[in-house]
Design a protein around this motif. Structure first.
Motif, PDB file in Angstrom:
ATOM      1  N   ALA A  78      15.630   0.480   4.171  1.00 52.31           N
ATOM      2  CA  ALA A  78      14.681   0.279   3.077  1.00 52.31           C
ATOM      3  C   ALA A  78      13.380  -0.260   3.661  1.00 52.31           C
ATOM      4  O   ALA A  78      13.390  -1.230   4.426  1.00 52.31           O
ATOM      5  CB  ALA A  78      15.246  -0.694   2.048  1.00 52.31           C
ATOM      6  N   VAL A  79      12.276   0.379   3.311  1.00 51.68           N
ATOM      7  CA  VAL A  79      10.961   0.005   3.831  1.00 51.68           C
ATOM      8  C   VAL A  79      10.159  -0.624   2.703  1.00 51.68           C
ATOM      9  O   VAL A  79       9.773   0.056   1.749  1.00 51.68           O
ATOM     10  CB  VAL A  79      10.225   1.232   4.406  1.00 51.68           C
ATOM     11  N   ALA A  80       9.910  -1.935   2.816  1.00 52.84           N
ATOM     12  CA  ALA A  80       9.212  -2.682   1.765  1.00 52.84           C
ATOM     13  C   ALA A  80       8.106  -3.527   2.387  1.00 52.84           C
ATOM     14  O   ALA A  80       8.082  -4.747   2.250  1.00 52.84           O
ATOM     15  CB  ALA A  80      10.199  -3.553   0.987  1.00 52.84           C
ATOM     16  N   VAL A  81       7.199  -2.851   3.076  1.00 50.99           N
ATOM     17  CA  VAL A  81       6.102  -3.524   3.768  1.00 50.99           C
ATOM     18  C   VAL A  81       4.769  -2.966   3.268  1.00 50.99           C
ATOM     19  O   VAL A  81       4.721  -2.142   2.354  1.00 50.99           O
ATOM     20  CB  VAL A  81       6.219  -3.339   5.291  1.00 50.99           C
ATOM     21  N   LYS A  82       3.664  -3.374   3.901  1.00 49.10           N
ATOM     22  CA  LYS A  82       2.353  -2.880   3.527  1.00 49.10           C
ATOM     23  C   LYS A  82       2.275  -1.369   3.725  1.00 49.10           C
ATOM     24  O   LYS A  82       2.832  -0.827   4.685  1.00 49.10           O
ATOM     25  CB  LYS A  82       1.278  -3.568   4.368  1.00 49.10           C
ATOM     26  N   VAL A  83       1.569  -0.703   2.842  1.00 53.72           N
ATOM     27  CA  VAL A  83       1.490   0.760   2.837  1.00 53.72           C
ATOM     28  C   VAL A  83       1.074   1.354   4.179  1.00 53.72           C
ATOM     29  O   VAL A  83       1.638   2.376   4.607  1.00 53.72           O
ATOM     30  CB  VAL A  83       0.547   1.248   1.720  1.00 53.72           C
ATOM     31  N   PRO A  84       0.107   0.767   4.904  1.00 49.79           N
ATOM     32  CA  PRO A  84      -0.299   1.403   6.167  1.00 49.79           C
ATOM     33  C   PRO A  84       0.821   1.566   7.183  1.00 49.79           C
ATOM     34  O   PRO A  84       0.697   2.386   8.105  1.00 49.79           O
ATOM     35  CB  PRO A  84      -1.383   0.451   6.698  1.00 49.79           C
ATOM     36  N   ALA A 183      -3.457   0.892  -0.914  1.00 52.01           N
ATOM     37  CA  ALA A 183      -2.727  -0.006  -1.816  1.00 52.01           C
ATOM     38  C   ALA A 183      -3.669  -0.565  -2.870  1.00 52.01           C
ATOM     39  O   ALA A 183      -3.976  -1.755  -2.886  1.00 52.01           O
ATOM     40  CB  ALA A 183      -2.085  -1.135  -1.022  1.00 52.01           C
ATOM     41  N   SER A 184      -4.120   0.289  -3.758  1.00 49.07           N
ATOM     42  CA  SER A 184      -5.106  -0.088  -4.763  1.00 49.07           C
ATOM     43  C   SER A 184      -4.563   0.136  -6.168  1.00 49.07           C
ATOM     44  O   SER A 184      -3.449   0.627  -6.355  1.00 49.07           O
ATOM     45  CB  SER A 184      -6.370   0.757  -4.577  1.00 49.07           C
ATOM     46  N   ALA A 185      -5.400  -0.187  -7.159  1.00 48.71           N
ATOM     47  CA  ALA A 185      -5.033   0.127  -8.541  1.00 48.71           C
ATOM     48  C   ALA A 185      -4.854   1.629  -8.728  1.00 48.71           C
ATOM     49  O   ALA A 185      -4.067   2.065  -9.581  1.00 48.71           O
ATOM     50  CB  ALA A 185      -6.106  -0.400  -9.486  1.00 48.71           C
TER      51      ALA A 185
END
Length: 370
Positions: A78-84, A183-185
């Motif tokens: 499972a990958v739950a880190v910052k999008v980049p 990672a924006s609106a």
């Protein structure tokens, strides 16, 4: 292959004892699902990895994701880190032959997302993208009612989501200011909201749009710096769905308190309305409907038919994540395909976002995909 007596072993990348989506949503979700077992955690530093493993009672800890993804005691990553970092970490897990659950947005670009989907498909691996709105009982009930003809022929759809923007934040949160961070609106809030719209009613066929950055700077609360912002924070889309309905979708991040999420579906025979304080991927929604012009909107009982998780799963984000973990586990264990949104569906959503941007840049209507 897992069995009813052998839990699917999960390795979670991105779990800090003090903050983050991994510890806030994934850990409490996995803790309540007996068919899955959190066996490994990974952070970027040995001390934080060890602290997370101790806090959450996890047998294995890693500070090198490459070591974790090849470990024989990990079946699902499972990958739950910052999008980049989604692309690099997900590709490593896929190349190690592991099934993968990666949070949304799947990647920073549609090209990265397509590579991830192609790799998973070529290796015959199961994938899931974190579009948790598809596991929200109210969203599932709304989709069912539309399919059963509650509103008849769908004429129009209107969706809006306004969550309070944050114009001042600590320095470790301003990485989101750059549009390239993904990672924006636009990518997150709009992505989740428009996915719920399409899931319940129909995909967009074509779009016209205006997007922009209305809050041009953020203040760092701990450094005093002012950071320029290029991330899109305001999105207005109009278009036609594949079923012929006219649709509009708005997402904004006002500096003040947000007004929440609203999805209204108007048909020839009725109307349905779903509302919540926040997005459909983390919040319980109120569902209402009316079948004639003389009717008042009345609450519709959602029931518990689409609650797939144990009663003691915490509400909010853990519940929504647990809903999808349960279905993903069933699919990996030999259940039917299509129980959860996979990487191919994530690519499709990334394509829609690209079409919205092109429509805004060119001022011309765009095909939603392709």
């Amino acid at each position: 292959m897992t069995t009813s007596t052998t839990p699917l072993r999960v390795g979670l990348i991105g779990v800090n004892v003090d903050y983050g989506w991994g510890s806030r949503a994934h850990v409490p979700a996995l803790d309540k699902l007996p068919e899955l077992a959190l066996t490994a955690v990974c952070t970027t530093r040995p001390e934080t990895a060890a602290a997370s493993a101790e806090r959450f009672n996890v047998p294995l800890s890693f500070h090198d994701h490459k070591a974790m993804v090849v470990h024989p005691d990990v079946d699902l990553v499972a990958v739950a880190v910052k999008v980049p970092y989604h692309h690099e970490l997900t590709m490593a897990a896929l190349e190690a032959g592991k099934h993968v659950y990666t949070e949304w947005p799947l990647a920073a670009t549609v090209e990265q997302a397509r590579e991830m989907a192609d790799t998973a498909r070529s290796r015959g691996l199961h994938t899931k993208v974190g579009l948790q709105g598809r596991g929200t009982p109210t969203v599932l009930k709304l989709r069912q009612l539309v399919q059963e003809g509650y509103v008849g022929e769908v004429l129009s759809v209107s969706m809006s989501s306004a969550s309070g923007g944050i114009t001042a934040r600590p320095a470790d949160g301003t990485w989101r200011a750059a549009k390239e961070a993904g990672a924006s609106a636009f990518t997150i809030t709009f992505g989740h909201a428009v996915d719920a719209l399409e899931f319940c009613v129909s995909p967009f066929a074509e779009v016209s749009a205006r997007v922009g950055t209305r809050i041009a700077t953020w203040d760092e609360t701990d450094t005093g710096r002012t950071v320029p912002v290029t991330a899109i924070d305001t999105i207005s889309v109009s278009g036609t769905l594949e079923n012929g309905a006219i649709a509009s979708a708005y997402v904004g991040s006002p500096p003040q308190h947000g007004t929440g999420f609203r999805l209204e579906i108007t048909g020839r025979d009725g109307v349905l309305l779903a509302t919540a304080a926040g997005g459909p991927n983390t919040n319980a929604l109120r569902l209402q409907g009316a079948r004639s012009s003389d009717d008042r909107l009345m609450d519709i009982d959602v029931g518990d038919g689409d609650v797939w998780t144990p009663d003691d799963v915490p509400s909010g984000a853990p519940f929504h994540v647990a809903q999808m973990y349960r279905r993903f586990g069933e699919q990996i264990a030999g259940g039917p395909a299509g129980l959860v949104p996979d990487f191919d569906e994530a690519v499709s959503l990334h394509q829609l976002l690209d079409a919205v941007e092109r429509a805004s840049e060119t001022g011309q209507r765009q095909r939603a995909r392709g």
